[in-house]
Design an enzyme around this catalytic site. Structure first.
Site, PDB file in Angstrom:
ATOM      1  N   GLU A  84      -4.310 -36.284  -3.975  1.00  0.00           N
ATOM      2  CA  GLU A  84      -3.222 -35.887  -2.896  1.00  0.00           C
ATOM      3  C   GLU A  84      -2.925 -36.050  -2.011  1.00  0.00           C
ATOM      4  OE1 GLU A  84      -1.115 -33.046  -4.497  1.00  0.00           O
ATOM      5  OE2 GLU A  84       0.222 -32.449  -2.615  1.00  0.00           O
ATOM      6  N   LYS A 262       0.195 -23.366  -6.914  1.00  0.00           N
ATOM      7  CA  LYS A 262      -0.381 -24.808  -7.065  1.00  0.00           C
ATOM      8  C   LYS A 262      -1.074 -25.812  -5.463  1.00  0.00           C
ATOM      9  CE  LYS A 262       0.104 -29.317  -7.051  1.00  0.00           C
ATOM     10  NZ  LYS A 262       0.258 -30.696  -5.807  1.00  0.00           N
ATOM     11  N   ASP A 278     -14.915 -27.615 -14.468  1.00  0.00           N
ATOM     12  CA  ASP A 278     -14.540 -27.273 -15.390  1.00  0.00           C
ATOM     13  C   ASP A 278     -12.740 -27.355 -14.480  1.00  0.00           C
ATOM     14  OD1 ASP A 278     -12.331 -27.072 -16.946  1.00  0.00           O
ATOM     15  OD2 ASP A 278     -13.884 -25.929 -18.257  1.00  0.00           O
ATOM     16  N   HIS A 376       3.237 -34.411   5.188  1.00  0.00           N
ATOM     17  CA  HIS A 376       3.084 -35.582   3.681  1.00  0.00           C
ATOM     18  C   HIS A 376       2.837 -36.311   3.876  1.00  0.00           C
ATOM     19  CE1 HIS A 376       2.284 -34.774  -0.203  1.00  0.00           C
ATOM     20  NE2 HIS A 376       2.992 -35.426  -0.342  1.00  0.00           N
TER      21      HIS A 376
END
Ligand code: MEV
Length: 422
Positions: A84, A262, A278, A376
């Site tokens: 991202e 998130k 992990d 972004h």
């Protein structure tokens, strides 16, 4: 046309090159493209083969460095692996804005990992519970024999908890082995302990053991970080106030909290991935912890200090290791740990928590001011240009052109590319 059949007998015994030949028959348009898998980059081909079943290659993800971070008084460079585009830039920016107050201060609850043993068909669960608790010394002896090295390093079984749960089918006795796994994530150690102790517990309780597995709700491995952003570093008192209003939304609404968290995990998982840890364990633990009160909420809290500055804090379970698993064998993971000088699971956890908080600050500030798309899309413009077919210098020209015209999308990228090429 021959029908494709995914029952590929013997696929696992083929060499990687042979597997790629098989894949060609599954690809559209004459099987082009498998050659991209020949380059396994920094992972040696035989390591790739040993790490996963039916290996065909690697999926490279960009890795960048988060700069400007101070964690517990020490400057640190933090490798982050993410696809991202704006994630790393946001951390650099957020960290820069709290340097004057010393960056991030953290605390670490310890490296206690929980393994669960489920016991069914117990006639007298209350007696069974006391019996198990009475024999904690025996449990420790059996569990600690599983991994003498861990015990030598100061780890091993620390405690036992017994919970009596009513399932929909029957009631069950659930035993938690609480194990200090030190610098390891600990899954292998505690799973082996759980498997070793389960028949013993079944015998003591007269029941039947079923599941024996660690819990990813790692609430004995909580890591906390906090930082103060001076109002004058972030746009003034009005920005502080709007950021608090934005953060409040996540406290009351699970729909918003999921997105808020998130964003935190954008940073957390990027460091976790860069170190070969992990990511799914960390994600599962974080979200389960966020819902532990029965109401899914944010992992961070935002307040105003007495002097009007913005203070943020994060509390997050982090089952991280610096030994074992992919962390040990992946050369890039080793390098990542070296760059951030994470010489213990504790230091790594503290750094990761700080990154999560920085990431959340960046997202909330952007959302509460310009909106997320400005920054972004500016970064994403190059990806769009590449997707439209731009190569070399064309990429920057197309990206810049889209920004100048205020239209960052695939259609505009194609128009600009056609113009440049004409
Ligand atoms: C995007 O990947 C992450 C954000 O949605 C996080 C947030 O909304 O807080 C920007």
């Amino acid at each position: 046309m021959t029908e494709r059949n995914s029952r590929l007998t013997g696929f696992s015994t083929l060499s990687r090159t042979e597997r790629l030949e098989v894949l060609k028959t599954w690809l559209p348009e004459g099987g082009q493209g498998t050659e991209t898998l020949n380059d396994t980059g920094s992972l040696a081909p035989d390591l790739v083969e040993r790490m996963v079943e039916n290996a065909i290659g690697v999926m490279p993800v960009p890795m960048g460095i988060a700069t400007n971070m101070i964690v517990d008084g020490e400057d640190v460079l933090i490798p982050m692996a993410t696809e991202e585009s704006s994630v790393i830039a946001a951390v650099c920016n957020s960290a820069k804005r709290c340097r004057s107050t010393g960056g991030f201060r953290t605390s670490y609850a310890g490296s206690l990992t929980i393994a669960q043993v489920q016991i069914l068909d117990v006639a007298d669960p209350h007696r069974a519970r006391l019996e198990i608790l009475r024999r904690i010394g025996d449990i420790r002896d059996i569990c600690d024999r599983v991994d003498p090295m861990l015990v030598d390093l100061g780890g091993g079984l620390r405690d036992v908890e017994v919970r009596l749960l009513d399932g929909r089918l029957s009631s069950m006795v659930v035993v938690h082995l609480i194990v200090d796994t030190r610098d390891a994530m600990g899954a292998n150690a505690v799973n082996t302990m759980a498997e070793r102790i389960a028949p013993v517990l079944a015998e003591w309780t007269g029941g039947r053991s079923l599941l024996r597995i660690l819990s990813n709700l790692a609430d004995r491995r909580l890591t906390r970080a906090e930082a103060i952003w001076p109002a004058n570093e972030i746009g003034g008192p009005a920005v502080v106030d709007t950021m608090l209003e934005a953060a409040d939304f996540a406290v009351i609404d699970p729909y918003r909290a999921a997105t808020h968290n998130k964003g935190i995990m954008n940073g957390v998982s990027a460091v976790v991935l860069a170190t070969g840890n992990d990511t799914r364990a960390i994600e599962a633990g974080a979200h389960a912890f966020a819902a532990q009160s029965g109401h899914y909420g944010p992992l961070t809290r935002w307040e105003k200090t007495a002097t009007g500055d913005l203070v943020g804090s994060i509390e997050i379970p982090l089952s991280l290791g610096i030994v074992g698993g992919a962390t040990r064998i992946h050369p890039v993971a080793q390098l990542a740990l070296g760059i951030m000088r994470a010489e213990s699971a504790e230091r790594l956890s503290r750094i990761v928590a700080a990154v999560g908080l920085a990431q959340n600050f960046g997202a909330i500030r952007a959302l509460a001011t310009d909106g997320i798309q400005k920054g972004h899309m500016a970064l994403h413009a190059q990806n769009i240009a590449i997707a439209a077919g731009a190569e070399g210098d064309e990429v920057q020209h197309v990206a810049d052109g889209m920004k100048t015209r205020g239209e960052i999308n695939a259609r505009m990228a194609e128009i600009l590319l056609a113009e440049i090429r004409a």
